[in-house]
Design a protein around this motif. Sequence first.
Motif, PDB file in Angstrom:
ATOM      1  N   PHE A   6       0.612  -1.077   0.134  1.00 48.51           N
ATOM      2  CA  PHE A   6      -0.041  -0.234   0.208  1.00 48.51           C
ATOM      3  C   PHE A   6       0.799   1.788   0.121  1.00 48.51           C
ATOM      4  O   PHE A   6       1.631   1.670   1.214  1.00 48.51           O
ATOM      5  N   ASP A   7       1.068   2.384  -1.143  1.00 47.28           N
ATOM      6  CA  ASP A   7       1.545   3.744  -1.279  1.00 47.28           C
ATOM      7  C   ASP A   7       2.335   3.521  -0.898  1.00 47.28           C
ATOM      8  O   ASP A   7       3.544   3.850  -0.276  1.00 47.28           O
ATOM      9  N   HIS A   9       6.323   3.804  -3.099  1.00 48.30           N
ATOM     10  CA  HIS A   9       6.527   4.149  -4.782  1.00 48.30           C
ATOM     11  C   HIS A   9       7.860   3.431  -5.357  1.00 48.30           C
ATOM     12  O   HIS A   9       9.055   2.761  -4.700  1.00 48.30           O
ATOM     13  N   GLU A  26      -1.549  -1.034  -3.506  1.00 50.07           N
ATOM     14  CA  GLU A  26      -2.878  -0.573  -3.705  1.00 50.07           C
ATOM     15  C   GLU A  26      -2.276   0.912  -3.676  1.00 50.07           C
ATOM     16  O   GLU A  26      -1.137   1.478  -2.850  1.00 50.07           O
ATOM     17  N   SER A  27      -2.610   1.912  -4.648  1.00 49.40           N
ATOM     18  CA  SER A  27      -2.203   3.245  -4.295  1.00 49.40           C
ATOM     19  C   SER A  27      -0.845   3.756  -4.509  1.00 49.40           C
ATOM     20  O   SER A  27       0.339   3.880  -4.413  1.00 49.40           O
ATOM     21  N   CYS A  28       0.022   2.731  -5.868  1.00 47.89           N
ATOM     22  CA  CYS A  28       1.161   2.836  -5.105  1.00 47.89           C
ATOM     23  C   CYS A  28       1.222   3.322  -7.025  1.00 47.89           C
ATOM     24  O   CYS A  28       0.807   3.745  -7.418  1.00 47.89           O
ATOM     25  N   THR A  29       3.193   3.825  -7.059  1.00 44.83           N
ATOM     26  CA  THR A  29       3.576   4.607  -7.930  1.00 44.83           C
ATOM     27  C   THR A  29       4.940   4.098  -8.498  1.00 44.83           C
ATOM     28  O   THR A  29       5.705   3.526  -7.692  1.00 44.83           O
ATOM     29  N   ASP A  47      -5.997   1.439  -8.240  1.00 42.25           N
ATOM     30  CA  ASP A  47      -5.715   2.918  -8.247  1.00 42.25           C
ATOM     31  C   ASP A  47      -3.990   3.353  -8.195  1.00 42.25           C
ATOM     32  O   ASP A  47      -3.604   3.660  -7.307  1.00 42.25           O
ATOM     33  N   CYS A  48      -2.957   2.798  -8.806  1.00 41.13           N
ATOM     34  CA  CYS A  48      -2.198   3.150  -9.001  1.00 41.13           C
ATOM     35  C   CYS A  48      -1.408   3.917 -10.369  1.00 41.13           C
ATOM     36  O   CYS A  48      -2.430   3.800 -11.402  1.00 41.13           O
ATOM     37  N   GLN A  49      -0.602   3.922 -10.322  1.00 38.07           N
ATOM     38  CA  GLN A  49       0.106   4.976 -11.058  1.00 38.07           C
ATOM     39  C   GLN A  49       1.744   4.463 -12.069  1.00 38.07           C
ATOM     40  O   GLN A  49       2.531   4.241 -11.046  1.00 38.07           O
TER      41      GLN A  49
END
Length: 189
Positions: A6-7, A9, A26-29, A47-49
């Motif tokens: 989670f979260d 980079h 989840e929510s990772c870049t 929710d990744c980029q």
Amino acid sequence: MTEYFFDQHYHNIRYGLETLNLKEFESCTFNNCDFSECNLIGVTFMDCQFNNCNFNTSKINHTAFRTVFFNDCQIKEVNFSMSDKLIFEIHFKNCALDFSKFYALKMKGTTFTNSSLVAVDFMATDLTGVQFINCDLYRSEFEKAIANKVDFRSSYNYTIDPSKTKLKKAQFALEGLKGLLYKHGIIVE
């Protein structure tokens, strides 16, 4: 057992064949990462980029893309058709997706912005409400697709047979009409 991240980079990582299998992000870049050697099985991206990443020729099997953004990525020859279809939501900006496949997926509301989509397979795909903003659609295939309410106005090089593609309320620029009339031999100047 699935590993969960989670979260996080990730920067400048070259992933191997099975490195990411059965993992959930989840929510990772991901920045400047290389997935080209991956055979992704059972991976979830939520929710990744992905920024400036290389997915060329990677294999995607039962991988979930749930609100995922690709920016400045190379994604050539990738078959998204085997993706997990539950909550499939992806967006592309400044990407090269040439020769990729989205066959029979539900892609409602997807955005493709400033991207190359040469010879992409959209056959039997539900493209309702998709926005193709300034995209090159040369030789992309739309047969049996549902392209209702699709915005093609700023895109170019497409050829679509309206008798084989649902186009209700789709938007086209006047310059793009030749791409709809090609099979009739009509010349638009």
